[in-house]
Write a protein that holds these residues in place. Structure first.
Motif, PDB file in Angstrom:
ATOM      1  N   ARG A 134     -54.730  20.881 -59.591  1.00  0.00           N
ATOM      2  CA  ARG A 134     -56.134  21.262 -59.693  1.00  0.00           C
ATOM      3  C   ARG A 134     -56.256  22.543 -60.507  1.00  0.00           C
ATOM      4  N   ARG A 135     -57.307  22.584 -61.312  1.00  0.00           N
ATOM      5  CA  ARG A 135     -57.559  23.768 -62.137  1.00  0.00           C
ATOM      6  C   ARG A 135     -58.886  24.391 -61.706  1.00  0.00           C
ATOM      7  N   MET A 136     -58.862  25.701 -61.551  1.00  0.00           N
ATOM      8  CA  MET A 136     -60.038  26.427 -61.100  1.00  0.00           C
ATOM      9  C   MET A 136     -60.215  27.690 -61.939  1.00  0.00           C
ATOM     10  N   THR A 137     -61.454  28.161 -62.016  1.00  0.00           N
ATOM     11  CA  THR A 137     -61.747  29.458 -62.605  1.00  0.00           C
ATOM     12  C   THR A 137     -62.079  30.401 -61.473  1.00  0.00           C
ATOM     13  N   ASP A 138     -61.330  31.496 -61.353  1.00  0.00           N
ATOM     14  CA  ASP A 138     -61.556  32.378 -60.218  1.00  0.00           C
ATOM     15  C   ASP A 138     -62.549  33.484 -60.558  1.00  0.00           C
ATOM     16  N   ALA A 139     -62.795  34.374 -59.595  1.00  0.00           N
ATOM     17  CA  ALA A 139     -63.806  35.419 -59.760  1.00  0.00           C
ATOM     18  C   ALA A 139     -63.422  36.430 -60.830  1.00  0.00           C
ATOM     19  N   ALA A 188     -46.320  35.982 -60.832  1.00  0.00           N
ATOM     20  CA  ALA A 188     -44.926  35.623 -61.105  1.00  0.00           C
ATOM     21  C   ALA A 188     -44.279  34.931 -59.911  1.00  0.00           C
ATOM     22  N   ILE A 189     -44.953  34.942 -58.785  1.00  0.00           N
ATOM     23  CA  ILE A 189     -44.403  34.363 -57.559  1.00  0.00           C
ATOM     24  C   ILE A 189     -45.086  33.049 -57.203  1.00  0.00           C
ATOM     25  N   ALA A 190     -46.419  33.004 -57.334  1.00  0.00           N
ATOM     26  CA  ALA A 190     -47.198  31.818 -56.941  1.00  0.00           C
ATOM     27  C   ALA A 190     -48.557  31.878 -57.620  1.00  0.00           C
ATOM     28  N   PRO A 191     -49.296  30.752 -57.661  1.00  0.00           N
ATOM     29  CA  PRO A 191     -50.668  30.809 -58.167  1.00  0.00           C
ATOM     30  C   PRO A 191     -51.498  31.808 -57.367  1.00  0.00           C
ATOM     31  N   VAL A 192     -52.362  32.528 -58.066  1.00  0.00           N
ATOM     32  CA  VAL A 192     -53.197  33.556 -57.442  1.00  0.00           C
ATOM     33  C   VAL A 192     -54.660  33.177 -57.635  1.00  0.00           C
ATOM     34  N   LEU A 193     -55.415  33.141 -56.536  1.00  0.00           N
ATOM     35  CA  LEU A 193     -56.837  32.843 -56.582  1.00  0.00           C
ATOM     36  C   LEU A 193     -57.612  34.095 -56.184  1.00  0.00           C
ATOM     37  N   VAL A 194     -58.406  34.635 -57.122  1.00  0.00           N
ATOM     38  CA  VAL A 194     -59.227  35.811 -56.864  1.00  0.00           C
ATOM     39  C   VAL A 194     -60.620  35.352 -56.440  1.00  0.00           C
ATOM     40  N   ASP A 196     -64.503  36.643 -54.613  1.00  0.00           N
ATOM     41  CA  ASP A 196     -65.365  37.814 -54.479  1.00  0.00           C
ATOM     42  C   ASP A 196     -66.258  37.669 -53.256  1.00  0.00           C
ATOM     43  N   TYR A 197     -65.767  38.137 -52.103  1.00  0.00           N
ATOM     44  CA  TYR A 197     -66.544  37.990 -50.876  1.00  0.00           C
ATOM     45  C   TYR A 197     -67.761  38.907 -50.854  1.00  0.00           C
ATOM     46  N   ALA A 198     -67.794  39.936 -51.704  1.00  0.00           N
ATOM     47  CA  ALA A 198     -68.922  40.873 -51.709  1.00  0.00           C
ATOM     48  C   ALA A 198     -70.153  40.304 -52.392  1.00  0.00           C
ATOM     49  N   ARG A 199     -69.989  39.233 -53.160  1.00  0.00           N
ATOM     50  CA  ARG A 199     -71.104  38.711 -53.950  1.00  0.00           C
ATOM     51  C   ARG A 199     -71.514  37.295 -53.558  1.00  0.00           C
ATOM     52  N   GLN A 200     -70.992  36.801 -52.458  1.00  0.00           N
ATOM     53  CA  GLN A 200     -71.359  35.446 -52.054  1.00  0.00           C
ATOM     54  C   GLN A 200     -71.190  35.305 -50.554  1.00  0.00           C
ATOM     55  N   PRO A 201     -71.891  34.353 -49.929  1.00  0.00           N
ATOM     56  CA  PRO A 201     -71.757  34.141 -48.488  1.00  0.00           C
ATOM     57  C   PRO A 201     -70.446  33.449 -48.147  1.00  0.00           C
ATOM     58  N   TRP A 202     -70.078  33.518 -46.872  1.00  0.00           N
ATOM     59  CA  TRP A 202     -68.826  32.909 -46.453  1.00  0.00           C
ATOM     60  C   TRP A 202     -68.844  31.402 -46.677  1.00  0.00           C
ATOM     61  N   GLN A 203     -70.037  30.798 -46.678  1.00  0.00           N
ATOM     62  CA  GLN A 203     -70.108  29.348 -46.877  1.00  0.00           C
ATOM     63  C   GLN A 203     -69.567  28.941 -48.244  1.00  0.00           C
ATOM     64  N   SER A 204     -69.941  29.659 -49.296  1.00  0.00           N
ATOM     65  CA  SER A 204     -69.436  29.294 -50.623  1.00  0.00           C
ATOM     66  C   SER A 204     -67.957  29.636 -50.766  1.00  0.00           C
ATOM     67  N   LEU A 205     -67.497  30.672 -50.065  1.00  0.00           N
ATOM     68  CA  LEU A 205     -66.064  30.951 -50.034  1.00  0.00           C
ATOM     69  C   LEU A 205     -65.312  29.786 -49.388  1.00  0.00           C
ATOM     70  N   ALA A 206     -65.889  29.245 -48.320  1.00  0.00           N
ATOM     71  CA  ALA A 206     -65.257  28.104 -47.652  1.00  0.00           C
ATOM     72  C   ALA A 206     -65.156  26.913 -48.591  1.00  0.00           C
ATOM     73  N   GLU A 207     -66.200  26.691 -49.380  1.00  0.00           N
ATOM     74  CA  GLU A 207     -66.166  25.585 -50.331  1.00  0.00           C
ATOM     75  C   GLU A 207     -65.097  25.808 -51.396  1.00  0.00           C
ATOM     76  N   GLN A 208     -64.989  27.029 -51.916  1.00  0.00           N
ATOM     77  CA  GLN A 208     -63.963  27.315 -52.920  1.00  0.00           C
ATOM     78  C   GLN A 208     -62.565  27.169 -52.338  1.00  0.00           C
ATOM     79  N   LEU A 209     -62.376  27.662 -51.138  1.00  0.00           N
ATOM     80  CA  LEU A 209     -61.068  27.540 -50.503  1.00  0.00           C
ATOM     81  C   LEU A 209     -60.745  26.085 -50.188  1.00  0.00           C
ATOM     82  N   GLY A 210     -61.761  25.312 -49.834  1.00  0.00           N
ATOM     83  CA  GLY A 210     -61.545  23.890 -49.617  1.00  0.00           C
ATOM     84  C   GLY A 210     -61.058  23.204 -50.873  1.00  0.00           C
TER      85      GLY A 210
END
Length: 314
Positions: A31-36, A131-137, A139-153
């Motif tokens: 899966r490919r994602m664009t992070d914060a 260099a160790i593993a994929p990193v997903l950044v 931004d919890y300060a700019r969005q509700p926990w619900q959208s964070l849950a969707e991104q993490l899902g």
């Protein structure tokens, strides 16, 4: 890179090869994602060993059942109280602000979560983490926990679990709202610290404002041109103590507070003429209310539902 680091990365590669042989590659991966941070990242297989460098992100990851094996902590070396019991199998890493790269190598994660901001951000270490593993950044300060849950899902292959969590939460909110009889007029949300310190006031569209609005409260935010304030930062405006008497809402909720903070607010002579103080309508949102995730949101709503269920407040 030293010998220990090389061995750690080799061990991680061996783990991934054993866990996900090429002939059993799951459908829908990589899966490919664009992070914060604006980076394009690729996650090759469903993560099995997530390291959360941000204690704030950890709660939402746990809420969707993501396999978090290790997490950074608060500055005092703890997990947030609202979900600490859910994290008995999660290894505690560094306190916020003190990253230990050697411990990352020892954990051998297959996904690392990083906050884009805040005291628990490890943004400066993204290149080393990568260099160790994929990193997903995130931004919890700019969005509700619900959208964070969707991104993490999406990042973990737990979209169904995230969707079920959110749907269940929405139903539960409606049930709690139906039980409540709210005081009349608008309400504000204050992080009260008294003289000599900023006293942040929540904006209506921030995560705290939206949470209370979901229960039917009309949120009074600070005026955008309020003298004596700093620029808006995330969900709050840092208000100079001397301007708190300009608030006009008939109800005040105090952030990260218990009854002792309510009593101090009510007894503050500068605030004696606030409409909410005169009406005796000042309420605590609880000790875990500063950071909003699934668990703290439920605790806040449970507190308010109990407070206003009888319709006697206000």
């Amino acid at each position: 890179m030293n010998r220990r680091g090389a061995i750690g990365i080799i061990g991680q590669a061996m783990f991934m090869a054993a866990a996900f042989p090429a002939w059993t590659q799951p459908a829908g991966w990589p899966r490919r994602m664009t992070d914060a941070d604006g980076r394009e990242i690729e996650i090759t297989t469903p993560p099995q060993r997530i390291l959360s460098s941000s204690v704030t992100l950890t709660g939402t990851a746990l809420a969707i059942g993501a396999p978090v094996v290790a997490s950074g902590t608060t500055v005092d070396g703890k997990f947030f109280a609202q979900w600490a019991e859910k994290a008995s199998d999660v290894e505690q890493l560094w306190p916020a602000g003190r990253v230990d790269l050697e411990s990352v190598l020892m954990i051998a994660p297959d996904l690392i979560l990083v906050s884009a901001s805040g005291a628990d951000s490890a943004l400066a270490q993204v290149a080393q983490f990568s260099a160790i593993a994929p990193v997903l950044v995130l931004d919890y300060a700019r969005q509700p926990w619900q959208s964070l849950a969707e991104q993490l899902g999406q990042a973990t292959g737990r979209e169904d679990q995230a969707a079920a969590l959110l749907a269940g939460y929405d139903r539960w909110i409606e049930e709690q709202r139906a039980r409540m009889v709210l005081p009349s007029g608008p309400a504000n949300i204050v992080s009260y610290h008294g003289p000599g310190m900023p006293n942040p006031v929540a904006i209506a569209t921030g995560v705290h404002g939206r949470l209370l609005a979901s229960l039917g409260f009309q949120i009074e935010g600070p005026p955008p041109d309020w003298p004596g304030t700093d620029a808006a930062a995330g969900d709050f405006v840092r208000v100079a103590y001397e301007y708190l008497p300009d608030l006009t809402a008939e109800t005040t909720f105090l952030l990260n507070a218990g009854q002792d903070r309510v009593e101090a607010f009510m007894a503050d002579p500068l605030l004696a003429n606030l409409p909410s103080v005169r009406a005796g309508q000042v309420y605590a949102l609880g000790e875990t209310s500063f950071r909003i995730d699934y668990y703290s949101a439920r605790q806040i709503v449970e507190l308010l539902a109990a407070q206003f269920a009888s319709g006697q407040a206000g």
